[in-house]
Design an enzyme around this catalytic site. Structure first.
Site, PDB file in Angstrom:
ATOM      1  N   LYS A  15       0.181  -5.424 -13.830  1.00  9.58           N
ATOM      2  CA  LYS A  15      -1.109  -6.774 -14.753  1.00  9.58           C
ATOM      3  C   LYS A  15      -2.471  -6.266 -14.367  1.00  9.58           C
ATOM      4  O   LYS A  15      -3.968  -6.546 -15.258  1.00  9.58           O
ATOM      5  CB  LYS A  15      -0.878  -7.953 -13.266  1.00  9.58           C
ATOM      6  CG  LYS A  15       0.665  -8.257 -13.208  1.00  9.58           C
ATOM      7  CD  LYS A  15       0.097  -9.688 -12.733  1.00  9.58           C
ATOM      8  CE  LYS A  15       0.202  -9.393 -11.258  1.00  9.58           C
ATOM      9  NZ  LYS A  15       1.438  -9.020 -11.012  1.00  9.58           N
ATOM     10  N   ARG A  89      -0.061 -18.557  -8.389  1.00 14.56           N
ATOM     11  CA  ARG A  89       1.214 -17.387  -8.577  1.00 14.56           C
ATOM     12  C   ARG A  89       2.489 -18.390  -8.116  1.00 14.56           C
ATOM     13  O   ARG A  89       3.281 -18.397  -7.240  1.00 14.56           O
ATOM     14  CB  ARG A  89       1.220 -16.918  -7.233  1.00 14.56           C
ATOM     15  CG  ARG A  89       0.846 -15.243  -7.943  1.00 14.56           C
ATOM     16  CD  ARG A  89       0.826 -14.588  -6.018  1.00 14.56           C
ATOM     17  NE  ARG A  89       0.582 -13.637  -6.676  1.00 14.56           N
ATOM     18  CZ  ARG A  89       0.228 -12.103  -6.734  1.00 14.56           C
ATOM     19  NH1 ARG A  89      -0.846 -12.688  -6.564  1.00 14.56           N
ATOM     20  NH2 ARG A  89       0.529 -11.231  -6.400  1.00 14.56           N
ATOM     21  N   ARG A 128       1.525   4.232  -6.138  1.00 10.49           N
ATOM     22  CA  ARG A 128       0.087   3.575  -5.935  1.00 10.49           C
ATOM     23  C   ARG A 128      -0.531   3.880  -4.919  1.00 10.49           C
ATOM     24  O   ARG A 128       0.014   3.823  -4.034  1.00 10.49           O
ATOM     25  CB  ARG A 128       0.413   2.086  -6.741  1.00 10.49           C
ATOM     26  CG  ARG A 128      -1.198   1.338  -6.506  1.00 10.49           C
ATOM     27  CD  ARG A 128      -1.040  -0.145  -6.517  1.00 10.49           C
ATOM     28  NE  ARG A 128      -0.478  -1.310  -6.609  1.00 10.49           N
ATOM     29  CZ  ARG A 128       0.062  -2.662  -6.753  1.00 10.49           C
ATOM     30  NH1 ARG A 128      -0.728  -2.367  -7.858  1.00 10.49           N
ATOM     31  NH2 ARG A 128      -0.178  -3.228  -5.723  1.00 10.49           N
ATOM     32  N   ARG A 161      -2.741   1.319  -0.556  1.00 14.16           N
ATOM     33  CA  ARG A 161      -2.950  -0.276  -0.136  1.00 14.16           C
ATOM     34  C   ARG A 161      -2.083  -1.154   0.541  1.00 14.16           C
ATOM     35  O   ARG A 161      -1.080  -0.133   0.701  1.00 14.16           O
ATOM     36  CB  ARG A 161      -2.613  -1.172  -0.916  1.00 14.16           C
ATOM     37  CG  ARG A 161      -4.299  -1.964  -2.057  1.00 14.16           C
ATOM     38  CD  ARG A 161      -3.611  -2.582  -2.772  1.00 14.16           C
ATOM     39  NE  ARG A 161      -2.970  -3.745  -2.655  1.00 14.16           N
ATOM     40  CZ  ARG A 161      -2.324  -4.493  -3.892  1.00 14.16           C
ATOM     41  NH1 ARG A 161      -2.580  -4.326  -5.510  1.00 14.16           N
ATOM     42  NH2 ARG A 161      -1.238  -5.169  -3.463  1.00 14.16           N
ATOM     43  N   ARG A 172       6.707  -9.335  -0.869  1.00 14.59           N
ATOM     44  CA  ARG A 172       6.152  -9.659  -1.794  1.00 14.59           C
ATOM     45  C   ARG A 172       7.085 -10.848  -3.058  1.00 14.59           C
ATOM     46  O   ARG A 172       6.910 -11.253  -3.722  1.00 14.59           O
ATOM     47  CB  ARG A 172       4.986  -8.606  -2.574  1.00 14.59           C
ATOM     48  CG  ARG A 172       3.956  -8.712  -1.684  1.00 14.59           C
ATOM     49  CD  ARG A 172       3.652  -7.292  -1.670  1.00 14.59           C
ATOM     50  NE  ARG A 172       2.233  -7.038  -2.512  1.00 14.59           N
ATOM     51  CZ  ARG A 172       2.235  -6.135  -3.247  1.00 14.59           C
ATOM     52  NH1 ARG A 172       2.190  -4.698  -2.178  1.00 14.59           N
ATOM     53  NH2 ARG A 172       1.652  -5.485  -4.692  1.00 14.59           N
TER      54      ARG A 172
HETATM   55  P1  ADP Z   1       0.200  -7.695  -6.277  1.00  6.04           P
HETATM   56  O1  ADP Z   1       0.365  -8.434  -7.766  1.00  6.04           O
HETATM   57  O2  ADP Z   1       0.545  -5.833  -6.387  1.00  6.04           O
HETATM   58  O3  ADP Z   1       1.162  -7.835  -5.583  1.00  6.04           O
HETATM   59  P2  ADP Z   1      -2.011  -9.061  -6.291  1.00  6.04           P
HETATM   60  O4  ADP Z   1      -3.929  -7.590  -6.009  1.00  6.04           O
HETATM   61  O5  ADP Z   1      -2.491  -9.909  -6.866  1.00  6.04           O
HETATM   62  O6  ADP Z   1      -1.153  -7.814  -5.953  1.00  6.04           O
HETATM   63  O7  ADP Z   1      -1.898  -9.833  -4.826  1.00  6.04           O
HETATM   64  C1  ADP Z   1      -2.173  -8.712  -3.302  1.00  6.04           C
HETATM   65  C2  ADP Z   1      -1.939 -10.615  -2.667  1.00  6.04           C
HETATM   66  O8  ADP Z   1      -2.953 -11.220  -2.138  1.00  6.04           O
HETATM   67  C3  ADP Z   1      -0.828 -10.807  -2.488  1.00  6.04           C
HETATM   68  O9  ADP Z   1       0.424 -10.279  -2.375  1.00  6.04           O
HETATM   69  C4  ADP Z   1      -1.057 -11.431  -1.793  1.00  6.04           C
HETATM   70  O10 ADP Z   1      -1.243 -12.278  -0.582  1.00  6.04           O
HETATM   71  C5  ADP Z   1      -2.167 -12.705  -2.170  1.00  6.04           C
HETATM   72  N1  ADP Z   1      -2.820 -13.154  -3.819  1.00  6.04           N
HETATM   73  C6  ADP Z   1      -3.010 -13.117  -4.351  1.00  6.04           C
HETATM   74  N2  ADP Z   1      -2.983 -13.850  -5.466  1.00  6.04           N
HETATM   75  C7  ADP Z   1      -2.445 -14.891  -4.655  1.00  6.04           C
HETATM   76  C8  ADP Z   1      -2.444 -15.742  -4.922  1.00  6.04           C
HETATM   77  N3  ADP Z   1      -2.688 -16.982  -6.686  1.00  6.04           N
HETATM   78  N4  ADP Z   1      -2.240 -16.851  -4.125  1.00  6.04           N
HETATM   79  C9  ADP Z   1      -1.573 -16.389  -3.219  1.00  6.04           C
HETATM   80  N5  ADP Z   1      -1.691 -15.087  -2.608  1.00  6.04           N
HETATM   81  C10 ADP Z   1      -2.299 -14.622  -3.809  1.00  6.04           C
END
Ligand code: ADP
Ligand code: ZN
Length: 215
Positions: A15, A89, A128, A161, A172
């Protein structure tokens, strides 16, 4: 051109990489993950709260997440199109987005879902690296920087990260299956869902998605 877009897919599906490529089409990239990481780097109250969830792979509570997206979407720069990456999400987030996109008269045009099998997700996430300054994504074998450990774009240091470890990734992926995957049906029912195979590689994927969005 389709301009108000949601990007969906499991962690590691691509993404963030795709979103950063799509900025060239003039879309504003809104990544809740990037917003939380920025707040964490700045040491704000939001950052402290978000970090307590993110480090273990858990989701940040809906009210907090919905609040920051509402504020961001209402800004003027979103009026020519936005690309939501990592939001919604959960079902409550999707419902809140429905409401707010109506309020600001910026309805969602399409939901792009990136399909990727689990083995590949794990491989991508464990290799990554990201730029500490600008967040640009790299991979130790798939997408090496020109100079090892240094971001091609801004010269910042590449780091792993904190949540890209085996333990957090497991959590996750569980959240993805339980909380996020059901949203595919939600958007399928609205006729908005468009699936893309992320295994074709990021450049081919970018071409395919760009062609689709310009139609
Ligand atoms: P990835 O898609 O690789 O898991 P992101 O950068 O989108 O990484 O998100 C990293 C973390 O940030 C998630 O694991 C979560 O803890 C938090 N997060 C991101 N977007 C949301 C969301 N819409 N709702 C709740 N937590 C979120
Ligand atoms: Zn950088």
């Amino acid at each position: 051109m389709k301009k108000n877009i949601i990007l969906m897919g499991a962690p590691g599906a691509g993404k963030g990489t795709l979103a950063k490529q799509l900025i060239s089409l003039g879309l504003i990239h809104i990544s809740t993950g990037d917003m939380f990481r920025e707040a964490i780097n700045e040491g704000t109250e939001l950052g402290k709260l978000a970090n307590s969830y993110i480090k273990d792979g858990n989701l940040v509570p809906d009210d907090v997440t919905i609040g920051i997206v509402r504020e961001r979407l209402s800004k003027d720069d979103c009026k020519n199109g936005f690309l939501l990456d990592g939001f919604p999400r959960t079902l409550p987030q999707a419902e809140a987005l429905e409401k707010m996109s109506k309020e600001i008269s910026r309805p969602i045009d399409v939901v792009i879902n990136l399909d990727c099998d689990e083995e590949e997700l794990v491989r991508r996430i464990s290799g990554r690296r990201v730029c500490k300054n600008c967040g640009a994504p790299y991979h130790i074998t798939n997408k090496k920087p020109l100079v090892e450990g240094i971001c091609d774009i801004c010269g910042g240091p590449l780091i792993q990260r904190k949540d890209d470890n085996e333990e957090s990734l497991k959590v996750r992926l569980q959240h993805y299956v339980q909380d996020t995957k059901p949203l595919l049906d939600f958007y399928q029912d609205k006729g908005l869902l468009q699936n893309f195979d992320s295994l074709v590689g990021m450049n081919v994927l970018f071409d395919e998605v760009s062609v689709f969005l310009k139609k």
